[in-house]
Design an enzyme around this catalytic site. Sequence first.
Site, PDB file in Angstrom:
ATOM      1  N   ALA A  43       0.863  -1.179   0.000  1.00 41.96           N
ATOM      2  CA  ALA A  43       0.000   0.000   0.000  1.00 41.96           C
ATOM      3  C   ALA A  43       0.902   1.233   0.000  1.00 41.96           C
ATOM      4  O   ALA A  43       2.052   1.177   0.467  1.00 41.96           O
ATOM      5  CB  ALA A  43      -0.905  -0.016   1.224  1.00 41.96           C
ATOM      6  N   GLY A  83       0.517  -5.006   0.788  1.00 43.26           N
ATOM      7  CA  GLY A  83      -0.648  -5.110  -0.090  1.00 43.26           C
ATOM      8  C   GLY A  83      -0.367  -5.893  -1.360  1.00 43.26           C
ATOM      9  O   GLY A  83      -1.296  -6.422  -1.977  1.00 43.26           O
ATOM     10  N   GLU A 140      -0.805  -9.412  -0.365  1.00 46.19           N
ATOM     11  CA  GLU A 140      -2.254  -9.598  -0.172  1.00 46.19           C
ATOM     12  C   GLU A 140      -2.991  -9.676  -1.507  1.00 46.19           C
ATOM     13  O   GLU A 140      -3.948 -10.441  -1.656  1.00 46.19           O
ATOM     14  CB  GLU A 140      -2.804  -8.468   0.697  1.00 46.19           C
ATOM     15  CG  GLU A 140      -2.273  -8.531   2.126  1.00 46.19           C
ATOM     16  CD  GLU A 140      -2.583  -7.273   2.918  1.00 46.19           C
ATOM     17  OE1 GLU A 140      -2.096  -6.191   2.521  1.00 46.19           O
ATOM     18  OE2 GLU A 140      -3.294  -7.362   3.926  1.00 46.19           O
ATOM     19  N   GLU A 150       4.314  -4.871   7.397  1.00 49.34           N
ATOM     20  CA  GLU A 150       3.569  -3.750   7.990  1.00 49.34           C
ATOM     21  C   GLU A 150       4.002  -3.416   9.411  1.00 49.34           C
ATOM     22  O   GLU A 150       3.959  -2.250   9.826  1.00 49.34           O
ATOM     23  CB  GLU A 150       2.059  -4.041   7.969  1.00 49.34           C
ATOM     24  CG  GLU A 150       1.431  -3.977   6.583  1.00 49.34           C
ATOM     25  CD  GLU A 150       1.495  -5.283   5.810  1.00 49.34           C
ATOM     26  OE1 GLU A 150       2.194  -6.218   6.246  1.00 49.34           O
ATOM     27  OE2 GLU A 150       0.838  -5.360   4.756  1.00 49.34           O
TER      28      GLU A 150
HETATM   29  N1  COA Z   1       4.597   3.115  -0.788  1.00 53.30           N
HETATM   30  C1  COA Z   1       4.978   4.254  -1.368  1.00 53.30           C
HETATM   31  N2  COA Z   1       6.105   4.374  -2.085  1.00 53.30           N
HETATM   32  C2  COA Z   1       6.864   3.268  -2.226  1.00 53.30           C
HETATM   33  C3  COA Z   1       6.538   2.059  -1.637  1.00 53.30           C
HETATM   34  C4  COA Z   1       5.330   1.997  -0.889  1.00 53.30           C
HETATM   35  N3  COA Z   1       4.905   0.867  -0.322  1.00 53.30           N
HETATM   36  N4  COA Z   1       7.480   1.149  -1.938  1.00 53.30           N
HETATM   37  C5  COA Z   1       8.390   1.802  -2.689  1.00 53.30           C
HETATM   38  N5  COA Z   1       8.027   3.081  -2.861  1.00 53.30           N
HETATM   39  C6  COA Z   1       8.712   4.139  -3.627  1.00 53.30           C
HETATM   40  C7  COA Z   1       9.937   4.647  -2.864  1.00 53.30           C
HETATM   41  O1  COA Z   1       9.552   5.598  -1.888  1.00 53.30           O
HETATM   42  C8  COA Z   1      10.725   5.224  -4.003  1.00 53.30           C
HETATM   43  O2  COA Z   1      10.187   6.481  -4.346  1.00 53.30           O
HETATM   44  P1  COA Z   1      11.180   7.742  -4.684  1.00 53.30           P
HETATM   45  O3  COA Z   1      11.968   7.282  -5.879  1.00 53.30           O
HETATM   46  O4  COA Z   1      10.243   8.857  -4.978  1.00 53.30           O
HETATM   47  O5  COA Z   1      12.046   7.927  -3.469  1.00 53.30           O
HETATM   48  C9  COA Z   1      10.444   4.281  -5.133  1.00 53.30           C
HETATM   49  O6  COA Z   1       9.239   3.618  -4.816  1.00 53.30           O
HETATM   50  C10 COA Z   1      11.499   3.218  -5.338  1.00 53.30           C
HETATM   51  O7  COA Z   1      11.667   2.522  -4.120  1.00 53.30           O
HETATM   52  P2  COA Z   1      13.099   2.315  -3.409  1.00 53.30           P
HETATM   53  O8  COA Z   1      12.838   2.121  -1.942  1.00 53.30           O
HETATM   54  O9  COA Z   1      14.025   3.418  -3.798  1.00 53.30           O
HETATM   55  O10 COA Z   1      13.584   0.963  -4.091  1.00 53.30           O
HETATM   56  P3  COA Z   1      14.607  -0.094  -3.488  1.00 53.30           P
HETATM   57  O11 COA Z   1      14.878  -1.040  -4.614  1.00 53.30           O
HETATM   58  O12 COA Z   1      15.745   0.597  -2.844  1.00 53.30           O
HETATM   59  O13 COA Z   1      13.794  -0.859  -2.338  1.00 53.30           O
HETATM   60  C11 COA Z   1      11.894  -2.027  -1.393  1.00 53.30           C
HETATM   61  C12 COA Z   1      12.719  -1.702  -2.669  1.00 53.30           C
HETATM   62  C13 COA Z   1      10.664  -2.791  -1.862  1.00 53.30           C
HETATM   63  C14 COA Z   1      12.741  -2.884  -0.469  1.00 53.30           C
HETATM   64  C15 COA Z   1      11.493  -0.718  -0.672  1.00 53.30           C
HETATM   65  O14 COA Z   1      10.949   0.158  -1.631  1.00 53.30           O
HETATM   66  C16 COA Z   1      10.502  -0.912   0.429  1.00 53.30           C
HETATM   67  O15 COA Z   1      10.850  -1.393   1.496  1.00 53.30           O
HETATM   68  N6  COA Z   1       9.222  -0.508   0.182  1.00 53.30           N
HETATM   69  C17 COA Z   1       8.185  -0.545   1.188  1.00 53.30           C
HETATM   70  C18 COA Z   1       7.712  -1.954   1.436  1.00 53.30           C
HETATM   71  C19 COA Z   1       6.623  -1.963   2.497  1.00 53.30           C
HETATM   72  O16 COA Z   1       6.841  -1.692   3.656  1.00 53.30           O
HETATM   73  N7  COA Z   1       5.398  -2.331   2.050  1.00 53.30           N
HETATM   74  C20 COA Z   1       4.286  -2.444   2.935  1.00 53.30           C
HETATM   75  C21 COA Z   1       3.507  -1.175   2.975  1.00 53.30           C
HETATM   76  S1  COA Z   1       2.112  -1.319   4.051  1.00 53.30           S
END
Ligand code: COA
Length: 258
Positions: free
Chosen positions: A64, A109, A112, A132
């Site tokens: 999400a 999400g 999910e 989460e």
């Molecule tokens: N919500 C909003 N934005 C997200 C996102 C999310 N769940 N997951 C990734 N993004 C965005 C990042 O903020 C980034 O945006 P920016 O370029 O404007 O800074 C972009 O997507 C790329 O993500 P980034 O984190 O730079 O990629 P990465 O390869 O370094 O890391 C992940 C990948 C998946 C490990 C990392 O993005 C992450 O941990 N995301 C969140 C996962 C999460 O907690 N999901 C559950 C949400 S309830």
Amino acid sequence: MTSFVETVHDGRVSTMTINRPDKLNALSPEVLSDLKAAIEETARRDEVRAAVITGTGKAFVAGADIAAMRDMDEAEARGFGALGHDVFNTLEQLRFPVIAAVNGFALGGGCELALACDFIYASTKAKFGQPEVNLGIIPGFGGTQRLPRRVGPGLARELIYSGKVIDANEALRIGLVNALFEPDQLLARAQKTAADIATKGPLAVAAAKRLIRDGVDIPLTQANKRERDAFGELFDSADQAEGMTAFLEKRAPDFKGA
Ligand code: COA
């Protein structure tokens, strides 16, 4: 108007692709609304007998949208959760099977969403998790319920309490994923399985889907009674006559969904 979800209809098989790669396909309210519209539009097409959902870029869906959620108050969060549940329920209730083709991160999400599909194929590069708790929240789009139903409560508890991310092999080992494919093969393999399902009796596949989906939540005796009823009802279909006649005439059946 551009949509975050691109749908390609190819005969009996539709493929929906979540297309917000710069944010790793994170589910904002807009993405969820576009996904619901894509699901409903696909459902309206009588010819569709199976579907695939995948994502663009290195993520299936990275969760999400955290930026959209950060400033939500309780009422807004309840509304956002309701939207996610509504979209995933709509997906789960489709008459035809949906395969999740998980091409990369399926977190929060995203995991999910994959769980709301009938089963999951994944790339060898895929990663799964319900992270989460790292954000001070819980899965809000069905993860606490669908994950234990898929992999069992013990493994689901460990994944959800720890927020740990598992790789594709581990996801395969615990039965979250049915099969792994090289990244460049994944979508074609998912579409091939969908196309194969699409050749089967659509009323039969729909009945099997409904029985499996709904059966886990009711007592076994009642679920088995539903199966007996559905088994009998299918003998009132032209497809049953066609399927059995085709077998006896040593030819391929031509199912009409009636
Ligand atoms: N919500 C909003 N934005 C997200 C996102 C999310 N769940 N997951 C990734 N993004 C965005 C990042 O903020 C980034 O945006 P920016 O370029 O404007 O800074 C972009 O997507 C790329 O993500 P980034 O984190 O730079 O990629 P990465 O390869 O370094 O890391 C992940 C990948 C998946 C490990 C990392 O993005 C992450 O941990 N995301 C969140 C996962 C999460 O907690 N999901 C559950 C949400 S309830």
